[in-house]
Enzyme design. Structure first.
Site, PDB file in Angstrom:
ATOM      1  N   ARG A 143     -15.436 -18.674  29.799  1.00 29.28           N
ATOM      2  CA  ARG A 143     -14.985 -18.368  28.435  1.00 29.28           C
ATOM      3  C   ARG A 143     -16.236 -17.976  27.668  1.00 29.28           C
ATOM      4  O   ARG A 143     -17.120 -18.809  27.432  1.00 29.28           O
ATOM      5  CB  ARG A 143     -14.322 -19.600  27.822  1.00 29.28           C
ATOM      6  CG  ARG A 143     -13.743 -19.388  26.425  1.00 29.28           C
ATOM      7  CD  ARG A 143     -13.093 -20.683  25.961  1.00 29.28           C
ATOM      8  NE  ARG A 143     -12.689 -20.640  24.569  1.00 29.28           N
ATOM      9  CZ  ARG A 143     -11.485 -20.312  24.119  1.00 29.28           C
ATOM     10  NH1 ARG A 143     -10.559 -19.963  24.979  1.00 29.28           N
ATOM     11  NH2 ARG A 143     -11.201 -20.323  22.837  1.00 29.28           N
ATOM     12  N   HIS A 190      -7.798 -11.712  26.500  1.00 25.38           N
ATOM     13  CA  HIS A 190      -7.412 -13.118  26.680  1.00 25.38           C
ATOM     14  C   HIS A 190      -6.204 -13.150  27.622  1.00 25.38           C
ATOM     15  O   HIS A 190      -5.093 -13.497  27.222  1.00 25.38           O
ATOM     16  CB  HIS A 190      -7.056 -13.726  25.316  1.00 25.38           C
ATOM     17  CG  HIS A 190      -7.078 -15.224  25.281  1.00 25.38           C
ATOM     18  ND1 HIS A 190      -7.298 -15.992  26.410  1.00 25.38           N
ATOM     19  CD2 HIS A 190      -6.881 -16.113  24.259  1.00 25.38           C
ATOM     20  CE1 HIS A 190      -7.248 -17.273  26.078  1.00 25.38           C
ATOM     21  NE2 HIS A 190      -7.003 -17.376  24.788  1.00 25.38           N
ATOM     22  N   GLN A 207      -3.822 -16.393  28.201  1.00 21.75           N
ATOM     23  CA  GLN A 207      -2.909 -16.649  27.091  1.00 21.75           C
ATOM     24  C   GLN A 207      -1.719 -15.700  27.140  1.00 21.75           C
ATOM     25  O   GLN A 207      -0.570 -16.111  26.979  1.00 21.75           O
ATOM     26  CB  GLN A 207      -3.637 -16.499  25.759  1.00 21.75           C
ATOM     27  CG  GLN A 207      -2.763 -16.718  24.534  1.00 21.75           C
ATOM     28  CD  GLN A 207      -2.311 -18.152  24.375  1.00 21.75           C
ATOM     29  OE1 GLN A 207      -3.132 -19.056  24.287  1.00 21.75           O
ATOM     30  NE2 GLN A 207      -1.003 -18.373  24.333  1.00 21.75           N
ATOM     31  N   ASP A 212      -2.048 -13.779  14.869  1.00 20.58           N
ATOM     32  CA  ASP A 212      -3.249 -14.547  15.214  1.00 20.58           C
ATOM     33  C   ASP A 212      -4.101 -14.647  13.946  1.00 20.58           C
ATOM     34  O   ASP A 212      -3.841 -13.961  12.954  1.00 20.58           O
ATOM     35  CB  ASP A 212      -4.013 -13.823  16.340  1.00 20.58           C
ATOM     36  CG  ASP A 212      -5.079 -14.699  16.998  1.00 20.58           C
ATOM     37  OD1 ASP A 212      -5.198 -15.883  16.632  1.00 20.58           O
ATOM     38  OD2 ASP A 212      -5.807 -14.184  17.870  1.00 20.58           O
ATOM     39  N   CYS A 219      -1.098 -17.887  19.161  1.00 24.08           N
ATOM     40  CA  CYS A 219      -1.879 -18.474  20.262  1.00 24.08           C
ATOM     41  C   CYS A 219      -2.645 -19.731  19.850  1.00 24.08           C
ATOM     42  O   CYS A 219      -3.147 -20.444  20.716  1.00 24.08           O
ATOM     43  CB  CYS A 219      -2.816 -17.436  20.859  1.00 24.08           C
ATOM     44  SG  CYS A 219      -3.930 -16.682  19.659  1.00 24.08           S
ATOM     45  N   ARG A 268       0.209 -22.548  28.851  1.00 19.00           N
ATOM     46  CA  ARG A 268      -1.150 -22.241  29.324  1.00 19.00           C
ATOM     47  C   ARG A 268      -1.433 -23.037  30.594  1.00 19.00           C
ATOM     48  O   ARG A 268      -2.030 -22.528  31.553  1.00 19.00           O
ATOM     49  CB  ARG A 268      -2.187 -22.596  28.250  1.00 19.00           C
ATOM     50  CG  ARG A 268      -2.262 -21.645  27.077  1.00 19.00           C
ATOM     51  CD  ARG A 268      -2.851 -20.296  27.452  1.00 19.00           C
ATOM     52  NE  ARG A 268      -4.208 -20.407  27.964  1.00 19.00           N
ATOM     53  CZ  ARG A 268      -5.296 -20.529  27.207  1.00 19.00           C
ATOM     54  NH1 ARG A 268      -5.194 -20.545  25.883  1.00 19.00           N
ATOM     55  NH2 ARG A 268      -6.486 -20.608  27.749  1.00 19.00           N
TER      56      ARG A 268
END
Length: 317
Positions: free
Chosen positions: A115, A142, A145, A237, A277, A305
């Protein structure tokens, strides 16, 4: 020609998971179906441990809640072990090259999750590694996700192909992965961002090309009402993603009119799903009434997830 489940399973072994655009629609759907199956079996009390004795190294250059916990728990449930490695734990922080780190860690580990900020770091890590590399998030994409999100939509709606997902907000890593995945799976992805904050042009182009092959579509504009019209799913988001916090005040001004609230949601279908998310800033990109309302499935998508990433790890490691 449609691949069999066995052929798909074989083709995924040893692969990196860097971006959804690297996978076919069939392969993405295979991972989603695997995640749903593993989730059902886990909830029924079945112990599934295909990764017994295997170890995942988790490199974190960005802080995390869901990514760290879900990967660590997922690896444990699959019978393996996860190793948390912050940038302070590695020589990367002292100038060792990504290539050398990848080569050495490959001798110890069965898989690496990273990450980080720059997407090129993930690509370089994957080039140097001889074990599968999973993108846990970069500034560009991402994918874990987005895979969990499409799993959640399939569970709730019973289909993916032909559905319309409207993304309202910043043209960031999240919308890039939603566009890439939606294009491969035959969804209609409509994006509304303020001028100057649109998704990456190359990602738009690639997504549109893939959508043309799957029967889906990708449209990027600046009108939230147009994007959200007749949407099956509304997604948003934060306005200032990790690394862009210093732009917060400027973005609050630029994103006026882009809050997902009850008035805007009326343009979507009556049975729309609301997704985010997380982490969310209530009262900013989304009203409390929407995010905490009956249409919201944010906790279900957060849970997924765990299941989506278990499917990824089981498939490629």
């Amino acid at each position: 020609m449609t691949a069999t489940m066995e052929e798909l399973a074989t083709s995924l072994k040893g692969r990196d998971f860097l971006a959804l655009v690297d996978y076919t629609g069939e392969e993405i759907r295979y991972l989603i179906d695997l995640a749903i199956d593993m989730k059902k079996r886990h909830k029924a009390g079945e112990i599934i441990q295909p990764l017994k004795g295997k170890t995942l190294g988790m490199i974190f250059e960005k802080s995390s809640t869901r990514t760290r916990v879900s990967f660590e728990v997922g690896m444990y449930q699959l019978g393996g072990h996860a190793l948390f490695l912050s940038k302070n734990d590695l020589q990367l922080g002292r100038g060792e090259s990504v290539w050398d780190t990848a080569q050495v860690m490959s001798r110890y580990l069965d898989g690496i999750m990273i990450r980080t900020f720059a997407h090129r770091n993930v690509i370089e890590l994957a080039r140097g590694a001889t074990v599968p590399v999973i993108n846990g998030l970069t500034d560009l994409t991402h994918p874990c996700q987005a895979l969990a999100d499409y799993q959640t939509i399939l569970e709730k709606k019973g289909q993916l192909q032909g559905l319309k997902i409207a993304y309202i907000g910043d043209g960031n890593n999240m919308v890039h992965s939603l566009m890439m995945g939606g294009a491969k799976l035959g969804l209609h992805v409509a994006v509304a961002s303020p001028k100057g904050y649109e998704p990456d042009e190359e990602v738009q182009q690639i997504s549109k090309e893939n959508a043309a092959l799957s029967g889906g579509s990708v449209h990027v504009g600046h009108d939230p009402k147009e994007a959200i019209a007749d949407a099956d799913v509304i997604y948003t988001d934060v306005w200032a993603s990790m690394g862009f916090e210093e732009e917060q005040e400027k973005r609050v001004v630029a994103f006026r009119g882009f809050q997902v609230n009850e008035a805007l949601a009326k343009y979507a279908k009556k049975d729309y799903l609301f997704m985010h998310c997380l982490p969310a800033h209530r009262g900013e990109e989304v009203s409390e009434g929407v995010i905490d309302g009956d249409h919201s499935i944010i906790i279900d998508q957060a849970e997924n997830r765990l299941h989506a990433q278990k499917a990824i790890m089981a498939a490629i490691m």
